[in-house]
Design a protein around this motif. Structure first.
Motif, short mmCIF file in Angstrom:
data_model
loop_
_atom_site.label_atom_id
_atom_site.label_comp_id
_atom_site.label_asym_id
_atom_site.label_seq_id
_atom_site.Cartn_x
_atom_site.Cartn_y
_atom_site.Cartn_z
N ILE A 144 0.88 -1.17 0.00
CA ILE A 144 0.00 0.00 0.00
C ILE A 144 0.91 1.22 0.00
CG2 ILE A 144 -1.81 1.28 1.18
CD1 ILE A 144 -2.65 -1.29 2.56
N LEU A 145 0.95 1.91 -1.12
CA LEU A 145 1.80 3.09 -1.27
C LEU A 145 0.93 4.33 -1.37
CD1 LEU A 145 4.18 1.50 -3.90
CD2 LEU A 145 4.69 1.88 -1.49
N CYS A 146 1.48 5.46 -0.96
CA CYS A 146 0.73 6.70 -0.95
C CYS A 146 1.61 7.84 -1.43
CB CYS A 146 0.23 7.03 0.46
SG CYS A 146 -0.64 5.69 1.31
N ILE A 147 0.97 8.84 -2.03
CA ILE A 147 1.68 10.02 -2.51
C ILE A 147 1.18 11.23 -1.72
CG2 ILE A 147 2.24 11.45 -4.51
CD1 ILE A 147 3.23 8.56 -4.71
N GLY A 148 2.10 11.96 -1.12
CA GLY A 148 1.74 13.12 -0.32
C GLY A 148 1.87 14.42 -1.11
N LYS A 149 1.10 15.42 -0.69
CA LYS A 149 1.20 16.78 -1.23
C LYS A 149 1.15 16.79 -2.76
CE LYS A 149 3.99 18.29 2.74
NZ LYS A 149 5.24 18.96 3.18
N ASN A 150 0.09 16.21 -3.31
CA ASN A 150 0.03 16.03 -4.75
C ASN A 150 -1.03 16.87 -5.44
OD1 ASN A 150 1.12 14.95 -7.10
ND2 ASN A 150 -0.22 13.17 -7.09
#
Length: 292
Positions: free
Chosen positions: A87-93
């Motif tokens: 489970i990967l996440c991208i911040g401040k996108n």
């Protein structure tokens, strides 16, 4: 193709959308004397199980009895993906989200992760842990990997995405800010609800989808995926330069503005038991969760 994942008599089941409604794949398979998959994850990881689902769908028109179908209102949902490898996440996108949090826009995708124990389903209650009083919401488009991606170019990247669902990157802000790593604030139990539907990539344009969130009926977030700083192709390509993405891996792609953290400090009212979150993305549906 649109799929749901639900529980029936304690067993994992898949529902597939047809013109008659969501077909209970297990019941259909029994009627057709065919083998069937039980997890959407396995349909992505195992070509044989994907073929089983296709074989059932090919004969779905012969099954018109309502007994073969499930009601979206009555079914007990499971997370659409229950066994992702990562489970990967991208911040401040989203630029507006960066601005509201008074932070600096990243020059490259900001990647972090959640644990699989954070998964939760549509309509499932999300517990607010002890020792935190700053729990926030973040509606996000979730990309699902269908084919191994390693060192792929942005031009190739979307060929490795099987489809999409809705996620809420629930966050304990005090825990997130209490460490240089965001993991503690991102991975409490049930802090990654997914659903209600998984939609295959051929049915959606991920570059132009309305995305919104309501808290107790009030619109708090309202944007479009065209405002992503790093689009899905860029994200998948970037991550794949560092490690392989495998079928069934999922990627939360970032949240727009409107989170509680973005309010002036004297107006920040954090999530509390009884609050209801409705996370909506065009073409997928609405993910609903109540905090407890």
């Amino acid at each position: 193709m649109q799929l749901i994942h639900f529980s029936e008599d304690g067993q994992s089941r898949i529902g597939i959308k047809t013109e008659h409604g969501f077909l209970n794949v297990a019941k259909a398979a029994a009627a057709l004397s065919l083998p069937f998959p039980s997890y959407i994850d396995d349909v992505l990881k195992d070509p044989e199980q994907a073929a089983q689902l296709d074989a059932i769908l090919a004969q779905a028109d012969t099954l018109t009895d309502p007994a073969y179908y499930v009601s979206m209102e009555e079914v007990t949902f499971l997370p659409v993906f229950s066994r992702p490898g990562k489970i990967l996440c991208i911040g401040k996108n989203y630029a507006a989200h960066v601005a509201e949090t008074k932070s600096e826009a990243p020059k490259k995708p900001l990647v972090f992760s959640k644990f699989t124990s954070a998964l939760a389903a549509h309509k499932e209650g999300i517990p607010i842990p002890e020792h935190t009083d700053k729990v926030d919401y973040e509606v996000e488009l979730v990309a699902v990997i269908g084919k191994k991606a390693y060192c792929v170019s942005p031009e190739e990247a979307l060929n490795h995405v099987a489809g999409y669902t809705i996620g809420n990157d629930v966050t304990a802000r005090d825990w997130q800010k209490g460490s240089p790593q965001w993991l503690l604030g991102k991975s409490p139990d049930k802090f990654a609800p997914l659903g209600p539907v998984y939609v295959t990539a051929d049915e959606l344009d991920p570059t132009n989808l309305d995305i919104s969130l309501k808290l107790n009926g009030e619109v708090r977030q309202n944007s479009n995926t065209q405002h992503l700083i790093f689009d899905i192709a860029t994200i998948v390509s970037y991550i794949s330069q560092h490690f392989a993405l495998e079928p069934g891996d999922i990627i939360f792609t970032g949240t727009p503005d409107g989170v509680i953290l973005g309010y002036p400090e004297d107006e920040q009212v954090w999530l509390k038991p009884g609050d209801v979150i409705e996370s909506t993305i065009e073409g997928i549906g609405t993910l609903v969760n109540t905090f407890r």
